[in-house]
Scaffold this active site. Structure first.
Site, PDB file in Angstrom:
ATOM      1  N   SER A  16       0.858  -1.178   0.000  1.00 11.36           N
ATOM      2  CA  SER A  16       0.000   0.000   0.000  1.00 11.36           C
ATOM      3  C   SER A  16       0.899   1.234   0.000  1.00 11.36           C
ATOM      4  O   SER A  16       2.117   1.116   0.066  1.00 11.36           O
ATOM      5  CB  SER A  16      -0.877   0.007   1.251  1.00 11.36           C
ATOM      6  N   LYS A  17       0.290   2.390  -0.044  1.00  9.14           N
ATOM      7  CA  LYS A  17       1.031   3.648  -0.052  1.00  9.14           C
ATOM      8  C   LYS A  17       2.025   3.720   1.084  1.00  9.14           C
ATOM      9  O   LYS A  17       3.161   4.146   0.925  1.00  9.14           O
ATOM     10  CB  LYS A  17       0.035   4.805   0.093  1.00  9.14           C
ATOM     11  N   ARG A  18       1.568   3.272   2.238  1.00 11.70           N
ATOM     12  CA  ARG A  18       2.385   3.281   3.452  1.00 11.70           C
ATOM     13  C   ARG A  18       3.710   2.526   3.238  1.00 11.70           C
ATOM     14  O   ARG A  18       4.738   2.851   3.811  1.00 11.70           O
ATOM     15  CB  ARG A  18       1.536   2.610   4.538  1.00 11.70           C
ATOM     16  N   GLY A  23       5.299   2.202   0.363  1.00 12.95           N
ATOM     17  CA  GLY A  23       6.114   2.700  -0.750  1.00 12.95           C
ATOM     18  C   GLY A  23       5.482   2.434  -2.097  1.00 12.95           C
ATOM     19  O   GLY A  23       6.149   2.472  -3.125  1.00 12.95           O
TER      20      GLY A  23
END
Ligand code: GLU
Length: 480
Positions: free
Chosen positions: A248-250, A252
Protein backbone atom coordinates in the site's frame (compact mmCIF):
# COMPACT_ATOMS: atom_id res chain seq x y z
CA UNK A 1 15.10 -22.18 -22.49
CA UNK A 2 14.36 -22.02 -26.19
CA UNK A 3 15.23 -18.86 -28.02
CA UNK A 4 11.85 -18.29 -29.58
CA UNK A 5 8.17 -19.05 -29.47
CA UNK A 6 6.37 -22.32 -30.10
CA UNK A 7 6.07 -21.40 -33.74
CA UNK A 8 9.71 -20.41 -33.93
CA UNK A 9 9.06 -16.68 -34.42
CA UNK A 10 10.32 -13.64 -32.63
CA UNK A 11 9.47 -13.08 -28.98
CA UNK A 12 7.05 -10.17 -28.45
CA UNK A 13 6.14 -8.95 -24.98
CA UNK A 14 4.02 -6.01 -23.92
CA UNK A 15 3.24 -3.84 -20.96
CA UNK A 16 -0.47 -3.02 -20.83
CA UNK A 17 -1.24 -0.56 -18.05
CA UNK A 18 -4.67 0.90 -17.43
CA UNK A 19 -4.24 4.67 -17.14
CA UNK A 20 -6.48 4.97 -14.13
CA UNK A 21 -3.64 5.96 -11.83
CA UNK A 22 0.04 6.72 -11.99
CA UNK A 23 2.70 4.22 -12.93
CA UNK A 24 3.21 2.58 -9.57
CA UNK A 25 6.17 0.54 -8.51
CA UNK A 26 4.48 -2.83 -9.16
CA UNK A 27 3.57 -1.82 -12.68
CA UNK A 28 7.11 -0.59 -13.25
CA UNK A 29 8.47 -3.99 -12.28
CA UNK A 30 6.06 -5.72 -14.67
CA UNK A 31 7.22 -3.38 -17.42
CA UNK A 32 10.87 -4.04 -16.57
CA UNK A 33 10.44 -7.83 -16.68
CA UNK A 34 8.68 -7.59 -20.04
CA UNK A 35 11.37 -5.29 -21.36
CA UNK A 36 14.23 -7.48 -20.16
CA UNK A 37 12.72 -10.69 -21.40
CA UNK A 38 12.14 -9.24 -24.86
CA UNK A 39 15.67 -7.84 -25.03
CA UNK A 40 17.16 -11.03 -23.67
CA UNK A 41 15.43 -12.99 -26.42
CA UNK A 42 16.27 -10.47 -29.12
CA UNK A 43 12.58 -9.71 -29.51
CA UNK A 44 10.26 -6.74 -29.19
CA UNK A 45 8.74 -4.95 -26.23
CA UNK A 46 5.45 -3.17 -26.92
CA UNK A 47 3.41 -0.69 -24.95
CA UNK A 48 -0.38 -0.68 -24.92
CA UNK A 49 -2.43 1.79 -22.96
CA UNK A 50 -5.66 0.09 -21.87
CA UNK A 51 -7.88 3.10 -21.85
CA UNK A 52 -11.19 1.39 -22.55
CA UNK A 53 -12.56 2.43 -19.16
CA UNK A 54 -13.41 5.95 -20.29
CA UNK A 55 -14.67 7.09 -16.92
CA UNK A 56 -11.50 6.19 -15.08
CA UNK A 57 -8.79 6.74 -17.70
CA UNK A 58 -7.12 10.14 -17.62
CA UNK A 59 -4.59 11.96 -19.77
CA UNK A 60 -2.37 12.88 -16.80
CA UNK A 61 -2.16 9.19 -15.94
CA UNK A 62 -1.15 8.35 -19.52
CA UNK A 63 1.51 11.05 -19.38
CA UNK A 64 2.78 9.78 -16.04
CA UNK A 65 3.09 6.27 -17.46
CA UNK A 66 5.00 7.37 -20.57
CA UNK A 67 7.14 9.69 -18.50
CA UNK A 68 7.91 7.01 -15.92
CA UNK A 69 8.82 4.46 -18.59
CA UNK A 70 11.11 6.95 -20.27
CA UNK A 71 12.77 7.87 -16.98
CA UNK A 72 13.39 4.19 -16.25
CA UNK A 73 14.81 3.72 -19.75
CA UNK A 74 12.17 1.13 -20.66
CA UNK A 75 11.96 2.09 -24.30
CA UNK A 76 9.19 0.38 -26.18
CA UNK A 77 9.30 -0.67 -29.80
CA UNK A 78 7.03 1.04 -32.30
CA UNK A 79 4.13 3.34 -31.47
CA UNK A 80 2.07 3.20 -28.32
CA UNK A 81 -1.15 1.28 -28.95
CA UNK A 82 -4.27 2.85 -27.46
CA UNK A 83 -6.87 0.23 -26.77
CA UNK A 84 -9.91 2.47 -26.98
CA UNK A 85 -9.06 3.37 -30.56
CA UNK A 86 -9.43 -0.29 -31.47
CA UNK A 87 -13.03 -0.72 -30.29
CA UNK A 88 -14.26 -1.41 -33.82
CA UNK A 89 -11.81 -4.21 -34.25
CA UNK A 90 -12.92 -5.70 -30.93
CA UNK A 91 -16.54 -5.62 -32.06
CA UNK A 92 -15.48 -7.25 -35.33
CA UNK A 93 -14.00 -10.20 -33.45
CA UNK A 94 -17.15 -10.48 -31.33
CA UNK A 95 -19.09 -10.69 -34.58
CA UNK A 96 -16.71 -13.35 -35.88
CA UNK A 97 -17.34 -15.36 -32.73
CA UNK A 98 -21.09 -14.97 -33.22
CA UNK A 99 -20.74 -16.08 -36.82
CA UNK A 100 -18.93 -19.24 -35.89
CA UNK A 101 -21.37 -20.03 -33.09
CA UNK A 102 -18.75 -19.51 -30.40
CA UNK A 103 -20.68 -16.61 -28.95
CA UNK A 104 -24.35 -15.72 -28.61
CA UNK A 105 -26.62 -12.80 -27.85
CA UNK A 106 -28.00 -12.63 -24.36
CA UNK A 107 -31.11 -10.53 -23.80
CA UNK A 108 -31.36 -11.03 -20.06
CA UNK A 109 -32.22 -7.72 -18.38
CA UNK A 110 -30.40 -6.29 -15.40
CA UNK A 111 -33.39 -7.11 -13.17
CA UNK A 112 -33.49 -10.70 -14.39
CA UNK A 113 -29.79 -11.15 -13.69
CA UNK A 114 -30.16 -9.61 -10.26
CA UNK A 115 -32.99 -12.03 -9.46
CA UNK A 116 -30.84 -14.91 -10.72
CA UNK A 117 -28.02 -13.89 -8.42
CA UNK A 118 -30.34 -13.46 -5.47
CA UNK A 119 -31.57 -17.03 -5.96
CA UNK A 120 -28.03 -18.34 -6.19
CA UNK A 121 -27.09 -16.44 -3.08
CA UNK A 122 -30.06 -17.85 -1.19
CA UNK A 123 -29.24 -21.38 -2.33
CA UNK A 124 -25.58 -20.77 -1.40
CA UNK A 125 -24.53 -21.56 -4.93
CA UNK A 126 -21.64 -19.86 -6.64
CA UNK A 127 -22.87 -16.76 -8.40
CA UNK A 128 -22.48 -16.99 -12.12
CA UNK A 129 -24.44 -16.50 -15.29
CA UNK A 130 -26.61 -19.58 -15.79
CA UNK A 131 -26.49 -19.70 -19.57
CA UNK A 132 -30.17 -18.90 -20.03
CA UNK A 133 -29.65 -17.53 -23.54
CA UNK A 134 -27.03 -20.05 -24.52
CA UNK A 135 -29.36 -22.18 -26.57
CA UNK A 136 -32.23 -19.80 -27.11
CA UNK A 137 -33.03 -18.19 -30.41
CA UNK A 138 -34.18 -14.60 -30.14
CA UNK A 139 -37.82 -14.20 -31.20
CA UNK A 140 -39.99 -11.20 -32.15
CA UNK A 141 -40.07 -10.14 -28.47
CA UNK A 142 -36.38 -9.42 -28.62
CA UNK A 143 -36.65 -7.26 -31.70
CA UNK A 144 -34.86 -3.95 -31.02
CA UNK A 145 -34.13 -4.95 -27.44
CA UNK A 146 -30.65 -4.45 -25.97
CA UNK A 147 -28.41 -7.47 -25.76
CA UNK A 148 -24.89 -8.35 -24.76
CA UNK A 149 -22.65 -10.81 -26.60
CA UNK A 150 -21.42 -13.69 -24.47
CA UNK A 151 -18.79 -16.32 -25.12
CA UNK A 152 -20.14 -19.84 -25.39
CA UNK A 153 -17.58 -21.17 -22.96
CA UNK A 154 -16.46 -24.76 -22.89
CA UNK A 155 -18.30 -26.48 -20.04
CA UNK A 156 -16.81 -29.93 -20.09
CA UNK A 157 -13.36 -30.94 -18.96
CA UNK A 158 -10.69 -28.60 -17.66
CA UNK A 159 -8.19 -26.06 -18.87
CA UNK A 160 -4.53 -26.15 -17.90
CA UNK A 161 -2.14 -23.28 -18.30
CA UNK A 162 1.57 -24.07 -18.28
CA UNK A 163 2.51 -20.87 -16.57
CA UNK A 164 6.22 -20.09 -16.75
CA UNK A 165 6.24 -18.82 -13.19
CA UNK A 166 3.32 -20.56 -11.47
CA UNK A 167 3.84 -23.94 -13.15
CA UNK A 168 0.83 -25.89 -14.44
CA UNK A 169 -2.44 -24.43 -13.17
CA UNK A 170 -5.72 -26.19 -13.88
CA UNK A 171 -9.28 -24.95 -13.66
CA UNK A 172 -12.48 -26.93 -14.28
CA UNK A 173 -14.28 -25.44 -17.24
CA UNK A 174 -17.61 -25.75 -15.42
CA UNK A 175 -16.33 -23.01 -13.11
CA UNK A 176 -16.12 -20.46 -15.92
CA UNK A 177 -19.41 -18.96 -16.98
CA UNK A 178 -20.30 -17.42 -20.32
CA UNK A 179 -18.64 -14.05 -19.91
CA UNK A 180 -19.70 -10.89 -21.65
CA UNK A 181 -17.60 -9.90 -24.67
CA UNK A 182 -19.56 -6.89 -25.90
CA UNK A 183 -21.73 -4.74 -23.68
CA UNK A 184 -25.21 -3.70 -24.74
CA UNK A 185 -23.82 -0.37 -25.98
CA UNK A 186 -21.50 -2.29 -28.29
CA UNK A 187 -18.32 -1.57 -26.33
CA UNK A 188 -15.91 -4.42 -25.69
CA UNK A 189 -15.12 -5.78 -22.26
CA UNK A 190 -11.59 -5.85 -20.95
CA UNK A 191 -11.41 -9.64 -21.50
CA UNK A 192 -12.16 -9.36 -25.20
CA UNK A 193 -10.03 -6.29 -25.82
CA UNK A 194 -6.92 -7.81 -24.21
CA UNK A 195 -7.13 -11.00 -26.23
CA UNK A 196 -7.75 -9.26 -29.54
CA UNK A 197 -5.00 -6.71 -28.99
CA UNK A 198 -2.46 -9.29 -27.86
CA UNK A 199 -3.26 -11.34 -30.94
CA UNK A 200 -3.13 -8.44 -33.38
CA UNK A 201 0.08 -7.12 -31.86
CA UNK A 202 1.67 -10.54 -32.19
CA UNK A 203 2.30 -10.87 -28.47
CA UNK A 204 3.92 -14.22 -27.76
CA UNK A 205 4.57 -13.87 -24.01
CA UNK A 206 2.13 -12.39 -21.53
CA UNK A 207 4.09 -11.39 -18.44
CA UNK A 208 1.93 -9.67 -15.81
CA UNK A 209 0.87 -9.67 -12.17
CA UNK A 210 -0.63 -12.88 -10.81
CA UNK A 211 -3.82 -11.01 -10.00
CA UNK A 212 -4.56 -11.70 -13.67
CA UNK A 213 -4.09 -15.47 -13.48
CA UNK A 214 -7.82 -16.17 -13.25
CA UNK A 215 -8.43 -13.94 -16.25
CA UNK A 216 -6.01 -16.04 -18.27
CA UNK A 217 -8.41 -18.99 -18.24
CA UNK A 218 -11.23 -16.84 -19.54
CA UNK A 219 -8.99 -15.24 -22.13
CA UNK A 220 -7.89 -18.68 -23.23
CA UNK A 221 -11.55 -19.45 -24.01
CA UNK A 222 -11.65 -16.61 -26.53
CA UNK A 223 -8.27 -17.51 -28.02
CA UNK A 224 -9.32 -21.11 -28.57
CA UNK A 225 -12.69 -20.13 -29.99
CA UNK A 226 -10.88 -17.96 -32.55
CA UNK A 227 -8.34 -20.69 -33.23
CA UNK A 228 -5.49 -18.31 -32.45
CA UNK A 229 -2.09 -19.29 -31.14
CA UNK A 230 -1.95 -19.32 -27.35
CA UNK A 231 0.66 -17.06 -25.78
CA UNK A 232 3.07 -18.21 -23.13
CA UNK A 233 1.88 -16.96 -19.76
CA UNK A 234 4.07 -15.83 -16.89
CA UNK A 235 2.15 -14.50 -13.91
CA UNK A 236 4.51 -12.87 -11.48
CA UNK A 237 3.71 -12.63 -7.78
CA UNK A 238 2.61 -9.24 -6.57
CA UNK A 239 4.85 -7.11 -4.41
CA UNK A 240 4.10 -7.06 -0.72
CA UNK A 241 5.14 -4.65 1.99
CA UNK A 242 7.98 -5.41 4.38
CA UNK A 243 5.36 -6.67 6.83
CA UNK A 244 3.99 -9.19 4.32
CA UNK A 245 0.73 -7.32 3.73
CA UNK A 246 -0.33 -6.29 0.25
CA UNK A 247 1.67 -3.27 -0.86
CA UNK A 248 0.00 0.00 0.00
CA UNK A 249 1.03 3.65 -0.05
CA UNK A 250 2.38 3.28 3.45
CA UNK A 251 4.87 0.68 2.18
CA UNK A 252 6.11 2.70 -0.75
CA UNK A 253 3.48 1.90 -3.37
CA UNK A 254 4.02 5.34 -4.78
CA UNK A 255 4.08 6.48 -8.35
CA UNK A 256 7.43 6.17 -10.09
CA UNK A 257 7.48 9.97 -10.28
CA UNK A 258 7.56 10.12 -6.49
CA UNK A 259 10.70 8.00 -6.42
CA UNK A 260 12.30 10.51 -8.70
CA UNK A 261 10.94 13.78 -7.34
CA UNK A 262 10.06 13.24 -3.71
CA UNK A 263 12.55 10.55 -2.76
CA UNK A 264 15.42 11.70 -4.99
CA UNK A 265 16.24 8.32 -6.50
CA UNK A 266 18.25 7.56 -9.61
CA UNK A 267 16.55 5.44 -12.27
CA UNK A 268 19.36 2.89 -12.31
CA UNK A 269 18.85 2.30 -8.58
CA UNK A 270 15.09 1.84 -8.99
CA UNK A 271 15.66 -0.52 -11.93
CA UNK A 272 18.25 -2.55 -10.06
CA UNK A 273 16.00 -2.77 -7.03
CA UNK A 274 12.90 -3.78 -9.00
CA UNK A 275 14.88 -6.36 -10.91
CA UNK A 276 15.91 -8.08 -7.73
CA UNK A 277 12.38 -7.94 -6.38
CA UNK A 278 11.28 -11.41 -7.37
CA UNK A 279 14.25 -12.32 -9.56
CA UNK A 280 17.84 -12.98 -8.73
CA UNK A 281 21.18 -13.90 -10.22
CA UNK A 282 23.07 -15.69 -7.49
CA UNK A 283 24.12 -13.19 -4.85
CA UNK A 284 24.74 -10.39 -7.32
CA UNK A 285 23.57 -7.16 -5.79
CA UNK A 286 24.52 -4.56 -8.36
CA UNK A 287 23.36 -5.49 -11.82
CA UNK A 288 23.75 -3.22 -14.80
CA UNK A 289 21.17 -2.98 -17.56
CA UNK A 290 23.39 -4.92 -19.93
CA UNK A 291 23.96 -7.67 -17.42
CA UNK A 292 20.25 -7.83 -16.71
CA UNK A 293 19.51 -8.24 -20.41
CA UNK A 294 22.13 -10.94 -20.63
CA UNK A 295 20.90 -12.86 -17.61
CA UNK A 296 17.17 -12.30 -17.28
CA UNK A 297 14.97 -15.30 -17.79
CA UNK A 298 11.50 -16.22 -16.62
CA UNK A 299 12.84 -19.33 -14.92
CA UNK A 300 14.55 -17.16 -12.34
CA UNK A 301 11.33 -15.45 -11.26
CA UNK A 302 10.29 -16.66 -7.81
CA UNK A 303 6.84 -17.87 -6.91
CA UNK A 304 6.63 -16.24 -3.50
CA UNK A 305 5.51 -12.62 -3.21
CA UNK A 306 8.49 -10.30 -3.02
CA UNK A 307 8.73 -7.89 -0.10
CA UNK A 308 9.38 -4.26 -0.71
CA UNK A 309 12.15 -2.86 1.45
CA UNK A 310 12.68 0.90 1.27
CA UNK A 311 15.95 0.69 3.25
CA UNK A 312 17.44 -1.60 0.64
CA UNK A 313 16.34 0.67 -2.16
CA UNK A 314 17.88 3.65 -0.38
CA UNK A 315 21.19 1.93 0.12
CA UNK A 316 21.22 0.84 -3.53
CA UNK A 317 20.53 4.44 -4.45
CA UNK A 318 23.50 5.52 -2.34
CA UNK A 319 25.68 3.08 -4.27
CA UNK A 320 24.52 4.45 -7.61
CA UNK A 321 24.96 8.04 -6.46
CA UNK A 322 28.61 7.37 -5.68
CA UNK A 323 28.96 5.76 -9.09
CA UNK A 324 27.19 8.52 -10.96
CA UNK A 325 28.84 11.22 -13.01
CA UNK A 326 29.28 14.38 -10.91
CA UNK A 327 28.12 16.77 -13.62
CA UNK A 328 24.89 14.79 -14.00
CA UNK A 329 24.28 14.88 -10.25
CA UNK A 330 25.09 18.57 -10.15
CA UNK A 331 22.34 19.22 -12.68
CA UNK A 332 19.85 17.12 -10.73
CA UNK A 333 20.70 18.89 -7.49
CA UNK A 334 20.63 22.33 -9.12
CA UNK A 335 17.15 21.58 -10.47
CA UNK A 336 16.05 20.56 -7.00
CA UNK A 337 17.37 23.58 -5.13
CA UNK A 338 16.80 26.07 -7.94
CA UNK A 339 15.18 28.76 -5.86
CA UNK A 340 17.66 28.41 -3.02
CA UNK A 341 20.56 29.34 -5.28
CA UNK A 342 21.67 32.85 -4.52
CA UNK A 343 20.69 35.27 -7.25
CA UNK A 344 24.13 36.81 -6.85
CA UNK A 345 25.88 33.66 -7.99
CA UNK A 346 23.42 31.80 -10.21
CA UNK A 347 25.83 30.91 -13.01
CA UNK A 348 28.32 29.37 -10.70
CA UNK A 349 25.83 26.89 -9.26
CA UNK A 350 26.26 23.85 -11.55
CA UNK A 351 30.02 24.31 -11.65
CA UNK A 352 30.25 24.76 -7.91
CA UNK A 353 28.03 21.76 -7.33
CA UNK A 354 30.12 19.66 -9.65
CA UNK A 355 33.27 20.54 -7.76
CA UNK A 356 31.55 19.88 -4.46
CA UNK A 357 29.91 16.63 -5.56
CA UNK A 358 32.69 14.21 -4.60
CA UNK A 359 32.45 15.52 -1.02
CA UNK A 360 28.67 15.83 -0.97
CA UNK A 361 27.79 12.39 -2.25
CA UNK A 362 29.99 10.23 -0.05
CA UNK A 363 27.33 9.30 2.44
CA UNK A 364 24.16 10.51 0.71
CA UNK A 365 21.32 8.12 -0.03
CA UNK A 366 19.30 10.46 -2.21
CA UNK A 367 19.47 13.56 -4.38
CA UNK A 368 17.53 15.27 -1.61
CA UNK A 369 20.24 14.53 0.92
CA UNK A 370 22.85 15.87 -1.45
CA UNK A 371 20.76 18.98 -2.00
CA UNK A 372 20.44 19.44 1.74
CA UNK A 373 24.18 18.94 2.17
CA UNK A 374 24.90 21.40 -0.64
CA UNK A 375 22.74 24.17 0.72
CA UNK A 376 25.61 25.76 2.67
CA UNK A 377 27.25 26.64 -0.62
CA UNK A 378 24.36 28.89 -1.56
CA UNK A 379 23.37 30.50 1.70
CA UNK A 380 23.54 34.25 1.65
CA UNK A 381 25.42 36.25 4.27
CA UNK A 382 25.04 36.70 7.08
CA UNK A 383 24.14 33.03 7.40
CA UNK A 384 21.14 31.92 9.32
CA UNK A 385 22.68 29.70 11.95
CA UNK A 386 20.64 26.78 13.24
CA UNK A 387 20.27 26.03 16.92
CA UNK A 388 22.97 23.37 17.11
CA UNK A 389 25.47 25.55 15.30
CA UNK A 390 24.60 28.58 17.42
CA UNK A 391 25.56 26.62 20.53
CA UNK A 392 29.02 26.12 19.10
CA UNK A 393 29.50 29.83 18.59
CA UNK A 394 29.91 31.11 22.14
CA UNK A 395 32.30 33.92 23.01
CA UNK A 396 35.26 31.59 23.53
CA UNK A 397 34.68 30.06 20.16
CA UNK A 398 34.46 33.43 18.52
CA UNK A 399 37.85 34.39 19.87
CA UNK A 400 39.21 31.20 18.45
CA UNK A 401 37.53 32.01 15.15
CA UNK A 402 39.27 35.39 15.09
CA UNK A 403 42.62 33.64 15.35
CA UNK A 404 41.62 31.10 12.75
CA UNK A 405 40.53 33.83 10.38
CA UNK A 406 43.85 35.64 10.71
CA UNK A 407 45.74 32.40 10.14
CA UNK A 408 43.63 31.58 7.11
CA UNK A 409 43.96 35.08 5.71
CA UNK A 410 47.71 34.59 5.73
CA UNK A 411 47.57 31.39 3.69
CA UNK A 412 48.85 32.06 0.20
CA UNK A 413 47.80 28.87 -1.54
CA UNK A 414 44.11 28.24 -0.81
CA UNK A 415 44.36 24.46 -0.88
CA UNK A 416 43.03 21.89 1.58
CA UNK A 417 46.56 20.93 2.64
CA UNK A 418 47.76 24.47 3.28
CA UNK A 419 44.53 25.38 5.07
CA UNK A 420 44.76 22.36 7.31
CA UNK A 421 48.34 23.22 8.24
CA UNK A 422 47.29 26.73 9.21
CA UNK A 423 44.39 25.54 11.39
CA UNK A 424 46.56 22.90 13.04
CA UNK A 425 48.91 25.61 14.10
CA UNK A 426 46.05 27.58 15.64
CA UNK A 427 44.94 24.47 17.54
CA UNK A 428 48.45 23.78 18.78
CA UNK A 429 48.97 27.34 19.97
CA UNK A 430 45.67 27.23 21.83
CA UNK A 431 46.62 23.78 23.12
CA UNK A 432 43.40 22.21 22.01
CA UNK A 433 42.51 19.43 19.59
CA UNK A 434 41.90 20.15 15.93
CA UNK A 435 38.23 19.21 16.35
CA UNK A 436 37.73 22.01 18.85
CA UNK A 437 38.65 24.52 16.15
CA UNK A 438 36.90 22.68 13.36
CA UNK A 439 33.52 22.70 15.12
CA UNK A 440 33.05 26.47 15.43
CA UNK A 441 34.63 26.87 11.98
CA UNK A 442 31.98 24.59 10.53
CA UNK A 443 29.21 26.39 12.40
CA UNK A 444 30.39 29.77 11.15
CA UNK A 445 31.05 28.67 7.56
CA UNK A 446 27.91 26.59 7.01
CA UNK A 447 25.49 27.58 9.75
CA UNK A 448 25.09 23.88 10.53
CA UNK A 449 26.77 21.19 12.61
CA UNK A 450 27.32 18.74 9.78
CA UNK A 451 29.00 19.29 6.45
CA UNK A 452 31.71 17.81 4.28
CA UNK A 453 35.23 17.97 5.73
CA UNK A 454 35.96 21.48 6.92
CA UNK A 455 38.99 22.01 4.68
CA UNK A 456 36.98 20.93 1.68
CA UNK A 457 34.30 23.40 2.73
CA UNK A 458 36.89 26.18 2.80
CA UNK A 459 38.17 25.26 -0.63
CA UNK A 460 34.67 25.07 -2.10
CA UNK A 461 33.59 28.40 -0.66
CA UNK A 462 36.80 30.07 -1.73
CA UNK A 463 38.95 32.56 0.10
CA UNK A 464 36.76 35.62 -0.07
CA UNK A 465 33.47 34.00 0.91
CA UNK A 466 35.09 31.92 3.68
CA UNK A 467 36.78 34.88 5.32
CA UNK A 468 33.61 36.96 5.00
CA UNK A 469 31.49 34.29 6.67
CA UNK A 470 33.98 34.02 9.51
CA UNK A 471 34.08 37.78 9.93
CA UNK A 472 30.28 37.90 10.10
CA UNK A 473 30.30 35.69 13.18
CA UNK A 474 33.30 37.39 14.78
CA UNK A 475 31.80 40.83 14.28
CA UNK A 476 28.56 39.61 15.74
CA UNK A 477 30.48 38.81 18.93
CA UNK A 478 32.04 42.25 18.95
CA UNK A 479 28.61 43.86 18.76
CA UNK A 480 27.51 42.14 21.96
N1 GLU B 1 -4.59 -3.40 -18.03
C1 GLU B 1 -4.36 -4.41 -17.05
C2 GLU B 1 -3.87 -3.78 -15.75
O1 GLU B 1 -3.41 -2.67 -15.77
C3 GLU B 1 -3.32 -5.42 -17.47
C4 GLU B 1 -3.83 -6.38 -18.46
C5 GLU B 1 -2.85 -7.44 -18.86
O2 GLU B 1 -1.65 -7.29 -18.58
O3 GLU B 1 -3.27 -8.40 -19.48
O4 GLU B 1 -3.97 -4.40 -14.73
Amino acid sequence: MGASTASGGEVVTRFAPSPTGFLHIGGARTALFNYLYAKHMGGKFLLRIEDTDRARSTDPAIEAILDGMTWLGLDWDGDVVYQFARAERHAEVAQALLDRGAAYRCYATAEELEAMRAEQRAAKQPMRYDGRWRDRTPGPDQEGKPFVVRLRAEQEGETTIQDRVQGPVTVKNAELDDMVLLRSDGTPTYMLAVVVDDHDMGVTHVIRGDDHLNNAFRQMGIIRAMGWEEPVYAHIPLIHGADGAKLSKRHGALGVDAYRDELGMLPEAVNNYLLRLGWGHGDDEFITRDQAIGWFDLDGVGRAPARFDMKKLESLNGHYLRDADDARLADLVAAKIGSAISPERPDSAPELLRRAMPFLKVRAKSINEIAEGASFLFRTRPLDVDEGAAKLLDDGARQLLARARDALAAVGDWSAGALEAAIREVAEEAQIGLGKVAQPLRAALTGRTTSPGIFDVLVLLGREESLARLSDQIDLAAEH
